[in-house]
Design a protein around this motif. Structure first.
Motif, mmCIF file in Angstrom:
data_model
loop_
_atom_site.group_PDB
_atom_site.id
_atom_site.type_symbol
_atom_site.label_atom_id
_atom_site.label_comp_id
_atom_site.label_asym_id
_atom_site.label_seq_id
_atom_site.Cartn_x
_atom_site.Cartn_y
_atom_site.Cartn_z
ATOM 1 N N PRO A 122 0.788 -1.201 -0.014
ATOM 2 C CA PRO A 122 -0.033 -0.039 -0.048
ATOM 3 C C PRO A 122 1.025 1.422 -0.071
ATOM 4 O O PRO A 122 2.132 1.123 0.253
ATOM 5 N N GLU A 123 0.287 2.276 -0.226
ATOM 6 C CA GLU A 123 0.966 3.614 -0.537
ATOM 7 C C GLU A 123 1.605 3.812 1.091
ATOM 8 O O GLU A 123 2.654 4.703 1.109
ATOM 9 N N ASP A 124 0.662 3.819 2.163
ATOM 10 C CA ASP A 124 1.097 3.933 3.330
ATOM 11 C C ASP A 124 1.621 2.819 3.984
ATOM 12 O O ASP A 124 0.979 2.114 4.386
ATOM 13 N N ARG A 125 3.057 2.715 3.837
ATOM 14 C CA ARG A 125 3.679 1.519 4.119
ATOM 15 C C ARG A 125 3.891 1.409 5.753
ATOM 16 O O ARG A 125 4.942 2.225 6.085
ATOM 17 N N SER A 126 3.703 0.542 6.275
ATOM 18 C CA SER A 126 4.391 0.325 7.573
ATOM 19 C C SER A 126 5.380 -0.193 7.748
ATOM 20 O O SER A 126 6.002 -0.892 6.515
ATOM 21 N N LEU A 127 6.137 -0.636 8.799
ATOM 22 C CA LEU A 127 7.327 -1.312 8.978
ATOM 23 C C LEU A 127 7.321 -2.648 8.499
ATOM 24 O O LEU A 127 8.002 -3.216 7.796
ATOM 25 N N ALA A 128 6.122 -3.181 8.933
ATOM 26 C CA ALA A 128 5.994 -4.650 8.500
ATOM 27 C C ALA A 128 5.879 -4.706 6.998
ATOM 28 O O ALA A 128 6.486 -5.782 6.398
ATOM 29 N N ALA A 129 5.115 -3.821 6.199
ATOM 30 C CA ALA A 129 5.037 -4.195 4.831
ATOM 31 C C ALA A 129 6.361 -3.893 4.263
ATOM 32 O O ALA A 129 6.763 -4.335 3.283
ATOM 33 N N ARG A 130 7.028 -2.649 4.701
ATOM 34 C CA ARG A 130 8.438 -2.697 4.066
ATOM 35 C C ARG A 130 9.435 -3.609 4.250
ATOM 36 O O ARG A 130 10.065 -3.959 3.428
ATOM 37 N N TYR A 131 9.365 -4.273 5.359
ATOM 38 C CA TYR A 131 10.044 -5.499 5.685
ATOM 39 C C TYR A 131 9.664 -6.683 4.757
ATOM 40 O O TYR A 131 10.646 -7.343 4.176
ATOM 41 N N ASP A 132 8.435 -6.950 4.719
ATOM 42 C CA ASP A 132 7.895 -7.963 3.711
ATOM 43 C C ASP A 132 8.491 -7.522 2.121
ATOM 44 O O ASP A 132 8.839 -8.526 1.422
ATOM 45 N N HIS A 133 8.473 -6.407 1.899
ATOM 46 C CA HIS A 133 8.628 -6.050 0.317
ATOM 47 C C HIS A 133 10.003 -6.311 0.141
ATOM 48 O O HIS A 133 10.517 -6.438 -0.732
ATOM 49 N N HIS A 134 10.860 -5.992 1.326
ATOM 50 C CA HIS A 134 12.306 -5.905 1.230
ATOM 51 C C HIS A 134 12.727 -7.718 1.132
ATOM 52 O O HIS A 134 13.505 -7.775 0.313
ATOM 53 N N THR A 135 12.209 -8.372 1.847
ATOM 54 C CA THR A 135 12.531 -9.655 2.162
ATOM 55 C C THR A 135 11.921 -10.560 1.097
ATOM 56 O O THR A 135 12.707 -11.408 0.384
ATOM 57 N N GLY A 136 10.739 -10.298 0.778
ATOM 58 C CA GLY A 136 10.087 -10.643 -0.227
ATOM 59 C C GLY A 136 10.115 -12.220 -0.368
ATOM 60 O O GLY A 136 10.181 -13.216 0.312
ATOM 61 N N PHE A 137 9.971 -12.529 -1.925
ATOM 62 C CA PHE A 137 10.045 -14.190 -2.265
ATOM 63 C C PHE A 137 11.237 -14.191 -2.926
ATOM 64 O O PHE A 137 11.241 -14.172 -4.406
ATOM 65 N N PRO A 138 12.493 -14.711 -2.388
ATOM 66 C CA PRO A 138 13.634 -14.679 -3.158
ATOM 67 C C PRO A 138 13.584 -16.164 -3.826
ATOM 68 O O PRO A 138 14.311 -17.187 -3.366
ATOM 69 N N VAL A 139 12.960 -16.237 -4.740
ATOM 70 C CA VAL A 139 12.565 -17.662 -5.517
ATOM 71 C C VAL A 139 13.854 -18.507 -6.088
ATOM 72 O O VAL A 139 14.058 -19.527 -6.033
ATOM 73 N N LYS A 140 14.566 -17.495 -6.775
ATOM 74 C CA LYS A 140 15.620 -17.885 -7.321
ATOM 75 C C LYS A 140 16.778 -18.445 -6.370
ATOM 76 O O LYS A 140 17.375 -19.576 -6.527
ATOM 77 N N GLN A 141 16.855 -17.818 -5.243
ATOM 78 C CA GLN A 141 17.659 -18.148 -4.165
ATOM 79 C C GLN A 141 17.325 -19.645 -3.614
ATOM 80 O O GLN A 141 18.106 -20.638 -3.113
ATOM 81 N N TYR A 142 15.962 -19.525 -3.378
ATOM 82 C CA TYR A 142 15.274 -20.892 -2.875
ATOM 83 C C TYR A 142 15.816 -21.968 -3.612
ATOM 84 O O TYR A 142 15.989 -23.158 -3.284
ATOM 85 N N LEU A 143 15.666 -21.973 -5.136
ATOM 86 C CA LEU A 143 15.949 -22.929 -5.782
ATOM 87 C C LEU A 143 17.220 -23.244 -5.857
ATOM 88 O O LEU A 143 17.684 -24.451 -6.048
ATOM 89 N N GLU A 144 18.137 -22.326 -5.738
ATOM 90 C CA GLU A 144 19.702 -22.565 -5.877
ATOM 91 C C GLU A 144 20.149 -23.206 -4.561
ATOM 92 O O GLU A 144 20.936 -24.136 -4.684
ATOM 93 N N HIS A 145 19.740 -22.668 -3.485
ATOM 94 C CA HIS A 145 20.260 -23.050 -2.203
ATOM 95 C C HIS A 145 19.583 -24.372 -1.397
ATOM 96 O O HIS A 145 19.950 -24.846 -0.438
ATOM 97 N N GLN A 146 18.216 -24.144 -1.530
ATOM 98 C CA GLN A 146 17.387 -24.874 -0.749
ATOM 99 C C GLN A 146 16.427 -26.107 -1.819
ATOM 100 O O GLN A 146 15.825 -26.683 -1.211
ATOM 101 N N GLN A 147 16.640 -25.917 -3.105
ATOM 102 C CA GLN A 147 16.148 -26.932 -3.980
ATOM 103 C C GLN A 147 14.561 -27.165 -4.039
ATOM 104 O O GLN A 147 13.897 -28.092 -3.749
ATOM 105 N N PHE A 148 13.823 -25.888 -3.971
ATOM 106 C CA PHE A 148 12.444 -25.941 -3.990
ATOM 107 C C PHE A 148 11.915 -24.233 -4.394
ATOM 108 O O PHE A 148 12.672 -23.502 -4.408
ATOM 109 N N ALA A 149 10.673 -24.314 -5.000
ATOM 110 C CA ALA A 149 10.107 -22.854 -5.191
ATOM 111 C C ALA A 149 8.701 -22.878 -4.340
ATOM 112 O O ALA A 149 8.207 -24.094 -4.137
#
Length: 294
Positions: A122-149
């Motif tokens: 949302p436009e009014d970003r809380s700390l929780a939203a900004r943290y989630d947006h930053h850490t997100g879904f690192p799908v490529k890293q999951y596939l490379e390092h933990q073998q899953f998506a």
């Protein structure tokens, strides 16, 4: 044909947003959407019913097991496509998502493929939203390092399910990792489609993060309980992977705030882990990994 499977529990607005996003891409003989209601108790079944007049959309009820993985298994059994795509209710996709993913899947001769996931906030970003947006879904890293998506952005050939089995319906969380690891151990290549982008809303409150991470903690213990040969015996939770650690190049204010929130959520996962550890096996009446008949 691609069969798109979408599990849902008590999320009428999420169902509507996702169906409206995907429906224009469905084609007779090319793609079909199956919505799986995991025994919702609100308006979700009514919203689902409003779409089932469309011959390219069907629904199925999974009320025997409260688990998103059991719901996905029901969707797989209900579907007919040789490629199964998964999406979560509340996600949206661009109008070329299915075509782009299909092309990437076919060009790489993939059996298992994860898509790129971007988070919207949302436009009014809380700390929780900004943290989630930053850490997100690192799908490529999951596939490379933990073998899953993650299952919210996953394409799998039906023959893979016929070979290694379906999702473990005993798990509350971690079933995407367990399945991906099983596929990898069976010798299949795991692919990543960077151009096939999907959108997931951020979690915008601390309570939403706590709810998720307690579930993740329970799932970590369940992985050990049901698959000790791969994940170790219950009693000592696995160490965090570090994949979602806040970047060092963040401004100092954000780095400190995100670091504190990350440590808090790690503790929450530990709490969830030991809550599960101290309970009896609540899924003990279920068989192990269910199979898909060819």
């Amino acid at each position: 044909m691609i069969s798109v499977v979408m599990p849902v529990f008590n999320d009428p607005s999420g169902v509507r947003a996702t169906v409206e996003s995907i429906r224009p891409q469905l084609e007779e003989g090319e793609a079909h959407l199956t919505i799986v209601d995991n025994d919702s108790t609100d308006r979700t079944p009514t919203v689902i019913e409003s779409y089932t007049d469309d011959e390219l959309i069907s629904s199925v009820l999974e009320d025997a097991v409260q688990s998103s993985y059991a719901a996905r298994n029901s969707g797989i059994r209900q579907s007919a496509g040789e490629i199964i795509a998964f999406v979560d209710a509340d996600m949206t996709v661009p109008d070329d998502w299915l075509a782009t993913a299909r092309q990437a899947f076919e060009e790489t001769n993939a059996a298992y493929m994860g898509c790129n996931v971007e988070l919207t906030h949302p436009e009014d970003r809380s700390l929780a939203a900004r943290y989630d947006h930053h850490t997100g879904f690192p799908v490529k890293q999951y596939l490379e390092h933990q073998q899953f998506a993650p299952t919210c952005c996953l394409f799998v050939r039906r023959e893979v399910f016929e070979d290694v089995g379906l999702f473990d319906h005993r798990l509350e969380s971690g079933g995407d990792k367990e399945f991906g690891n099983r596929v990898h151990d069976a010798g299949y290549d795991l692919r990543f489609a960077d151009d096939a982008t999907m959108y997931h809303p951020t979690r915008n409150s601390l309570s939403a993060h706590v709810k998720k991470d307690r579930r993740v903690g329970r799932g970590l213990c369940q992985l050990q309980r049901y698959h000790p040969n791969r994940y170790g015996t219950p009693g000592i939770p696995p160490r965090p992977s570090g994949i979602k650690r806040p970047d060092r190049d963040l401004p100092a204010k954000d780095r400190l705030a995100f670091g504190a929130l990350s440590r808090l959520l790690t503790a929450v996962r530990g709490l969830g882990y030991y809550q599960e550890y101290l309970t009896e096996n609540r899924r003990g009446n279920l068989e192990g990994v269910p199979q898909l008949e060819p």
